[in-house]
Write a protein that holds these residues in place. Structure first.
Motif, PDB file in Angstrom:
ATOM      1  N   UNK A 215      -5.036   3.553   1.076  1.00  0.00           N
ATOM      2  CA  UNK A 215      -4.264   2.349   1.377  1.00  0.00           C
ATOM      3  C   UNK A 215      -4.935   1.561   2.492  1.00  0.00           C
ATOM      4  N   UNK A 216      -5.620   2.247   3.401  1.00  0.00           N
ATOM      5  CA  UNK A 216      -6.365   1.531   4.449  1.00  0.00           C
ATOM      6  C   UNK A 216      -7.466   0.685   3.823  1.00  0.00           C
ATOM      7  N   UNK A 217      -8.184   1.251   2.861  1.00  0.00           N
ATOM      8  CA  UNK A 217      -9.244   0.508   2.171  1.00  0.00           C
ATOM      9  C   UNK A 217      -8.650  -0.607   1.312  1.00  0.00           C
ATOM     10  N   UNK A 218      -7.535  -0.315   0.646  1.00  0.00           N
ATOM     11  CA  UNK A 218      -6.879  -1.339  -0.152  1.00  0.00           C
ATOM     12  C   UNK A 218      -6.405  -2.509   0.702  1.00  0.00           C
ATOM     13  N   UNK A 219      -5.932  -2.206   1.910  1.00  0.00           N
ATOM     14  CA  UNK A 219      -5.504  -3.265   2.823  1.00  0.00           C
ATOM     15  C   UNK A 219      -6.685  -4.104   3.283  1.00  0.00           C
ATOM     16  N   UNK A 220      -7.854  -3.470   3.437  1.00  0.00           N
ATOM     17  CA  UNK A 220      -9.074  -4.229   3.766  1.00  0.00           C
ATOM     18  C   UNK A 220      -9.390  -5.229   2.657  1.00  0.00           C
ATOM     19  N   UNK A 308       0.635  -3.258  -7.905  1.00  0.00           N
ATOM     20  CA  UNK A 308       1.359  -2.099  -8.426  1.00  0.00           C
ATOM     21  C   UNK A 308       0.901  -0.774  -7.830  1.00  0.00           C
ATOM     22  N   UNK A 309      -0.297  -0.730  -7.245  1.00  0.00           N
ATOM     23  CA  UNK A 309      -0.833   0.558  -6.813  1.00  0.00           C
ATOM     24  C   UNK A 309      -0.195   1.053  -5.521  1.00  0.00           C
ATOM     25  N   UNK A 310       0.315   0.134  -4.675  1.00  0.00           N
ATOM     26  CA  UNK A 310       0.894   0.552  -3.391  1.00  0.00           C
ATOM     27  C   UNK A 310       2.022   1.573  -3.569  1.00  0.00           C
ATOM     28  N   UNK A 311       3.071   1.279  -4.383  1.00  0.00           N
ATOM     29  CA  UNK A 311       4.134   2.276  -4.532  1.00  0.00           C
ATOM     30  C   UNK A 311       3.672   3.556  -5.218  1.00  0.00           C
ATOM     31  N   UNK A 312       2.648   3.470  -6.076  1.00  0.00           N
ATOM     32  CA  UNK A 312       2.126   4.675  -6.721  1.00  0.00           C
ATOM     33  C   UNK A 312       1.456   5.583  -5.684  1.00  0.00           C
ATOM     34  N   UNK A 313       0.647   4.987  -4.804  1.00  0.00           N
ATOM     35  CA  UNK A 313       0.030   5.761  -3.725  1.00  0.00           C
ATOM     36  C   UNK A 313       1.091   6.368  -2.813  1.00  0.00           C
ATOM     37  N   UNK A 314       2.139   5.614  -2.560  1.00  0.00           N
ATOM     38  CA  UNK A 314       3.218   6.105  -1.702  1.00  0.00           C
ATOM     39  C   UNK A 314       3.892   7.316  -2.342  1.00  0.00           C
ATOM     40  N   UNK A 331       4.849   7.185   8.043  1.00  0.00           N
ATOM     41  CA  UNK A 331       4.489   6.385   9.208  1.00  0.00           C
ATOM     42  C   UNK A 331       2.978   6.194   9.283  1.00  0.00           C
ATOM     43  N   UNK A 332       2.221   7.257   9.021  1.00  0.00           N
ATOM     44  CA  UNK A 332       0.763   7.128   9.025  1.00  0.00           C
ATOM     45  C   UNK A 332       0.274   6.247   7.877  1.00  0.00           C
ATOM     46  N   UNK A 333       0.965   6.302   6.754  1.00  0.00           N
ATOM     47  CA  UNK A 333       0.619   5.468   5.604  1.00  0.00           C
ATOM     48  C   UNK A 333       0.741   3.990   5.970  1.00  0.00           C
ATOM     49  N   UNK A 334       1.860   3.638   6.605  1.00  0.00           N
ATOM     50  CA  UNK A 334       2.074   2.257   7.032  1.00  0.00           C
ATOM     51  C   UNK A 334       1.069   1.859   8.104  1.00  0.00           C
ATOM     52  N   UNK A 335       0.804   2.774   9.049  1.00  0.00           N
ATOM     53  CA  UNK A 335      -0.145   2.476  10.126  1.00  0.00           C
ATOM     54  C   UNK A 335      -1.543   2.234   9.573  1.00  0.00           C
ATOM     55  N   UNK A 336      -1.967   3.073   8.605  1.00  0.00           N
ATOM     56  CA  UNK A 336      -3.282   2.893   7.992  1.00  0.00           C
ATOM     57  C   UNK A 336      -3.375   1.552   7.276  1.00  0.00           C
ATOM     58  N   UNK A 337      -2.285   1.168   6.620  1.00  0.00           N
ATOM     59  CA  UNK A 337      -2.258  -0.139   5.957  1.00  0.00           C
ATOM     60  C   UNK A 337      -2.486  -1.268   6.952  1.00  0.00           C
ATOM     61  N   UNK A 338      -1.828  -1.192   8.098  1.00  0.00           N
ATOM     62  CA  UNK A 338      -1.956  -2.257   9.080  1.00  0.00           C
ATOM     63  C   UNK A 338      -3.327  -2.282   9.747  1.00  0.00           C
ATOM     64  N   UNK A 339      -3.939  -1.113   9.908  1.00  0.00           N
ATOM     65  CA  UNK A 339      -5.296  -1.086  10.467  1.00  0.00           C
ATOM     66  C   UNK A 339      -6.237  -1.879   9.568  1.00  0.00           C
ATOM     67  N   UNK A 340      -6.091  -1.701   8.252  1.00  0.00           N
ATOM     68  CA  UNK A 340      -6.914  -2.459   7.323  1.00  0.00           C
ATOM     69  C   UNK A 340      -6.543  -3.923   7.265  1.00  0.00           C
ATOM     70  N   UNK A 341      -5.218  -4.202   7.240  1.00  0.00           N
ATOM     71  CA  UNK A 341      -4.742  -5.575   7.073  1.00  0.00           C
ATOM     72  C   UNK A 341      -5.087  -6.458   8.264  1.00  0.00           C
ATOM     73  N   UNK A 342      -4.954  -5.934   9.477  1.00  0.00           N
ATOM     74  CA  UNK A 342      -5.232  -6.737  10.669  1.00  0.00           C
ATOM     75  C   UNK A 342      -6.626  -6.489  11.244  1.00  0.00           C
ATOM     76  N   UNK A 343      -7.192  -5.326  10.964  1.00  0.00           N
ATOM     77  CA  UNK A 343      -8.495  -5.011  11.522  1.00  0.00           C
ATOM     78  C   UNK A 343      -9.665  -5.570  10.729  1.00  0.00           C
TER      79      UNK A 343
END
Length: 390
Positions: A215-220, A308-314, A331-343
């Motif tokens: 999810x971190x890579x997907x957010x990137x 569609x892949x986000x809820x499947x990964x979750x 919580x780590x799943x959401x945090x990893x998403x934000x690291x990619x989305x904002x980083x």
């Protein structure tokens, strides 16, 4: 949940999602005042720290003031952050602080709002409510930049005015969410604190680490495609508003039409198929200079795959961990998403300025392929139960 309360939550979610979607206008904002895409990335880098603070704030404050009020304050934080970007002058310290506040608000909202919904629904209908919640949230994220781009192009709004209006919508969302909490009360004491930092070592020893990395890579990929869409189509016949509109329509429609079908497919298969579709969408972006049709193709494929892949990964994440660690891994799943989305915009902005669109798209594609490879590696790793150390 009462119908009136549910509508307030959903509209508040739509408007707060619009606040996050407004970050896709920031590259245009910085160019209008003499900056570039790297300035956009630097400003959003503050959002990475903000999201950590936001997630932590929910864990510490929600048990005291309630998740609904926490979501209300979070929406207000997003609005204040956007208001900081609406100024027509350059001020690096103000912009980084605005990014921090935006990340703080969105990070807290991303955790608090689903918790508020979960507390007020039963197991039998919770899935339906979360589908509605996710649909309204995505409609705000993708629909806001599309409508704003049309207003800027056809109504001759300035980018700063558009950001100011969206900041006002976030303030309205804050009021709606506060009213929602009052109409659908829930005792703050029923919300439990979760240990998540200390569980990272145990999580890393299980297959749950793969969805977190994916999810971190997907957010990137998501932040790269969306944040720099206006720059990627510059000099072509394509319009960024077209991509935002089609992406939003695709995500919303596919979640309604295909969610049950995807749910019937094993998560391992569904994840790989959707990531392949996402990668094909990225590949289509390379051909946008050739014909605008490829932008349309990219929006539909990317909306289907990533949408569609986000809820499947979750789901994979939860299935790979014991019940006692669910709060921690989520919580780590959401945090990893934000690291990619904002980083990632910091890296993407630097690449766009110094190496061009081709280099940026290549790195985005590499992130998508890496996520796909991790999906295959996950299936080769034996499931290991999490152990709790005394």
């Amino acid at each position: 949940m009462r119908p009136a309360g549910a509508m307030l939550l959903l509209i508040g979610t739509l408007l707060t999602g619009a606040g996050y979607g407004a970050t896709f206008l920031l590259s245009m904002r910085f160019r209008s005042i003499g900056g570039n895409e790297f300035d956009t990335g630097i400003a959003l880098a503050g959002g990475v720290l903000g999201t950590f603070a936001g997630v932590t704030a929910v864990r510490s404050l929600a048990p005291r003031i309630g998740t609904a009020r926490m979501a209300s304050l979070s929406a207000l934080g997003v609005g204040i952050g956007l208001a900081g970007f609406s100024a027509a002058i350059r001020d690096s310290s103000l912009e980084v602080m605005a990014g921090f506040l935006l990340g703080l608000g969105w990070g807290a909202f991303y955790v608090a709002a689903p918790l508020a919904l979960s507390e007020r629904t039963h197991t039998a209908n919770r899935g339906t409510w979360f589908l509605r919640f996710g649909t309204f949230q995505m409609a705000g994220i993708g629909g806001c930049p599309a409508l704003a781009a049309y207003a800027i192009h056809f109504l001759h709004w300035s980018v700063n005015n558009a950001l100011g209006v969206i900041a006002g919508l976030c303030a309205i969302a804050s009021v709606l969410l506060e009213i929602f909490g009052r109409l659908s009360p829930h005792s703050p004491g029923e919300t439990k604190k979760a240990r998540w930092l200390g569980d990272l070592g145990a999580i890393a020893r299980t297959r749950a680490v793969y969805p977190i990395l994916m999810i971190a890579l997907g957010a990137c990929v998501f932040s790269g495609i969306m944040t720099f869409q206006m720059s990627l189509v510059q000099g072509t016949h394509a319009q960024a508003s077209t991509f935002f509109s089609l992406y939003t329509l695709t995500v919303v429609s596919m979640r309604w039409l295909l969610s049950r079908l995807v749910a019937r497919v094993p998560t391992e298969t569904a994840t790989k198929m959707l990531l392949v579709v996402m990668v094909l969408g990225i590949a289509s972006m390379f051909a946008v200079p050739v014909h605008v049709f490829f932008q349309v193709t990219a929006a539909v494929l990317f909306g289907t795959g990533y949408g569609l892949v986000y809820p499947v990964m979750q789901t994979q994440l939860v299935n790979d961990t014991e019940v006692t660690h669910h709060n921690a891994v989520l919580t780590w799943f959401v945090t990893a998403y934000f690291i990619g989305a904002f980083g990632f915009p910091t890296v993407g902005g630097w690449l766009l300025v110094h190496s061009g669109k081709g280099a940026l798209l290549t790195v985005i594609a590499a992130c998508g392929v890496a996520a796909l490879l991790l999906a295959f590696l996950r299936d080769k790793r034996r499931v290991r139960a999490l152990t709790i150390k005394a």
